[in-house]
Design a protein around this motif. Structure first.
Motif, short mmCIF file in Angstrom:
data_model
loop_
_atom_site.label_atom_id
_atom_site.label_comp_id
_atom_site.label_asym_id
_atom_site.label_seq_id
_atom_site.Cartn_x
_atom_site.Cartn_y
_atom_site.Cartn_z
N ALA A 1 68.74 19.85 7.24
CA ALA A 1 69.42 18.90 8.02
C ALA A 1 71.03 19.43 8.45
O ALA A 1 71.23 19.38 9.85
CB ALA A 1 69.33 17.55 7.73
N HIS A 2 71.60 19.76 7.64
CA HIS A 2 73.10 20.18 7.87
C HIS A 2 73.00 21.47 8.55
O HIS A 2 73.85 21.51 9.75
CB HIS A 2 74.00 20.07 6.73
N GLN A 3 72.34 22.31 8.40
CA GLN A 3 71.91 23.67 8.70
C GLN A 3 71.61 23.53 10.31
O GLN A 3 71.94 24.15 11.21
CB GLN A 3 71.36 24.68 8.09
N ALA A 4 70.55 22.82 10.46
CA ALA A 4 70.01 22.69 11.81
C ALA A 4 70.99 21.87 12.60
O ALA A 4 71.10 22.53 13.87
CB ALA A 4 68.71 21.60 11.78
N ARG A 5 71.90 21.05 12.21
CA ARG A 5 72.78 20.46 13.03
C ARG A 5 73.88 21.52 13.46
O ARG A 5 74.25 21.57 14.57
CB ARG A 5 73.50 19.08 12.51
N MET A 6 74.32 22.37 12.49
CA MET A 6 75.37 23.33 12.72
C MET A 6 74.73 24.39 13.62
O MET A 6 75.60 24.83 14.52
CB MET A 6 75.81 23.99 11.23
N ILE A 7 73.50 24.77 13.57
CA ILE A 7 73.03 25.86 14.59
C ILE A 7 73.04 25.08 15.87
O ILE A 7 73.08 25.73 16.71
CB ILE A 7 71.58 26.11 14.06
N ASP A 8 72.63 23.81 16.17
CA ASP A 8 72.78 23.14 17.28
C ASP A 8 74.19 23.11 17.93
O ASP A 8 74.21 23.31 19.20
CB ASP A 8 72.17 21.75 17.38
N ASP A 9 75.05 22.78 16.97
CA ASP A 9 76.37 22.85 17.47
C ASP A 9 76.97 24.40 17.88
O ASP A 9 77.65 24.33 19.03
CB ASP A 9 77.26 22.14 16.48
N LEU A 10 76.65 25.41 17.20
CA LEU A 10 77.01 26.53 17.73
C LEU A 10 76.34 27.14 18.72
O LEU A 10 76.93 27.89 19.63
CB LEU A 10 76.83 27.39 16.44
N SER A 11 75.18 26.56 18.99
CA SER A 11 74.62 26.93 20.20
C SER A 11 75.05 26.52 21.36
O SER A 11 75.22 27.29 22.59
CB SER A 11 73.06 26.72 20.19
N GLU A 12 75.49 25.18 21.29
CA GLU A 12 76.21 24.61 22.27
C GLU A 12 77.67 25.24 22.76
O GLU A 12 77.80 25.61 23.76
CB GLU A 12 76.38 23.16 22.11
N ILE A 13 78.28 25.67 21.74
CA ILE A 13 79.56 26.19 21.84
C ILE A 13 79.23 27.70 22.31
O ILE A 13 80.32 27.99 23.20
CB ILE A 13 80.20 26.35 20.47
N VAL A 14 78.46 28.31 22.01
CA VAL A 14 77.94 29.89 22.57
C VAL A 14 77.65 29.59 24.10
O VAL A 14 77.99 30.51 24.89
CB VAL A 14 76.91 30.50 21.74
N ALA A 15 76.90 28.55 24.56
CA ALA A 15 76.46 28.37 25.86
C ALA A 15 77.91 28.30 26.63
O ALA A 15 77.87 28.43 27.79
CB ALA A 15 75.44 27.20 25.70
N ARG A 16 78.68 27.24 26.19
CA ARG A 16 79.86 26.62 27.07
C ARG A 16 80.69 28.00 27.03
O ARG A 16 81.52 28.14 28.13
CB ARG A 16 80.74 25.71 26.08
N GLN A 17 80.79 28.76 26.19
CA GLN A 17 81.73 30.16 26.15
C GLN A 17 81.11 31.07 27.15
O GLN A 17 81.84 31.66 28.09
CB GLN A 17 81.99 30.95 24.64
N GLY A 18 79.48 31.12 27.11
CA GLY A 18 79.32 32.05 28.35
C GLY A 18 79.62 31.65 29.61
O GLY A 18 79.75 32.36 30.50
N ALA A 19 79.44 30.29 29.98
CA ALA A 19 79.50 29.73 31.12
C ALA A 19 81.21 30.05 31.47
O ALA A 19 81.60 30.29 32.43
CB ALA A 19 79.33 28.31 31.09
N GLU A 20 81.82 29.66 30.55
CA GLU A 20 83.45 30.19 30.63
C GLU A 20 83.54 31.60 31.11
O GLU A 20 84.53 31.82 31.80
CB GLU A 20 84.16 29.59 29.51
N LEU A 21 82.93 32.55 30.13
CA LEU A 21 83.20 33.91 30.67
C LEU A 21 82.51 34.34 32.13
O LEU A 21 83.39 34.92 32.73
CB LEU A 21 82.35 34.69 29.72
N ASP A 22 81.72 33.51 32.31
CA ASP A 22 81.01 33.94 33.77
C ASP A 22 82.11 33.34 34.90
O ASP A 22 82.36 34.08 35.88
CB ASP A 22 80.02 33.12 34.08
N ARG A 23 82.69 32.18 34.60
CA ARG A 23 83.59 31.74 35.50
C ARG A 23 84.85 32.65 35.60
O ARG A 23 85.21 32.73 36.74
CB ARG A 23 83.92 30.44 35.11
N LEU A 24 85.28 32.93 34.50
CA LEU A 24 86.48 33.70 34.38
C LEU A 24 86.06 35.05 35.08
O LEU A 24 87.10 35.84 35.76
CB LEU A 24 86.87 34.05 33.05
N ALA A 25 85.00 35.75 34.83
CA ALA A 25 84.71 37.00 35.49
C ALA A 25 84.64 36.91 36.97
O ALA A 25 85.13 37.65 37.81
CB ALA A 25 83.38 37.51 34.95
N ARG A 26 84.01 35.86 37.46
CA ARG A 26 83.98 35.61 39.01
C ARG A 26 85.58 35.34 39.46
O ARG A 26 85.91 36.02 40.57
CB ARG A 26 83.41 34.16 39.49
#
Length: 72
Positions: free
Chosen positions: A17-42
């Motif tokens: 359960a802890h690992q599943a939550r950590m994976i979900d949290d990390l996935s959300e962080i990676v998605a936010r960073q990807g969006a931020e990289l796209d915005r900065l590239a533009r």
């Protein structure tokens, strides 16, 4: 099942359960960073275009970023 097996099973379920939550949290962080990289590239692209246009407007013929370095 005996108490020891039940305890181990419970511990494994808690770990999972802890690992599943950590994976979900990390996935959300990676998605936010990807969006931020796209915005900065533009924004970087817009800044480079604006600077190239400014260089052309000040009488330059080729934007400085597109010119060959003097040692060529």
């Amino acid at each position: 099942m005996d108490k020891d097996a039940t305890g181990r099973l419970t511990a494994l379920e808690e770990t999972l359960a802890h690992q599943a939550r950590m994976i979900d949290d990390l996935s959300e962080i990676v998605a936010r960073q990807g969006a931020e990289l796209d915005r900065l590239a533009r924004r970087l692209g817009m800044l480079m275009e604006a600077e190239a246009q400014r260089q052309l407007d000040t009488g330059g013929t080729i934007p400085l970023a597109d010119q060959r370095p003097p040692h060529y």
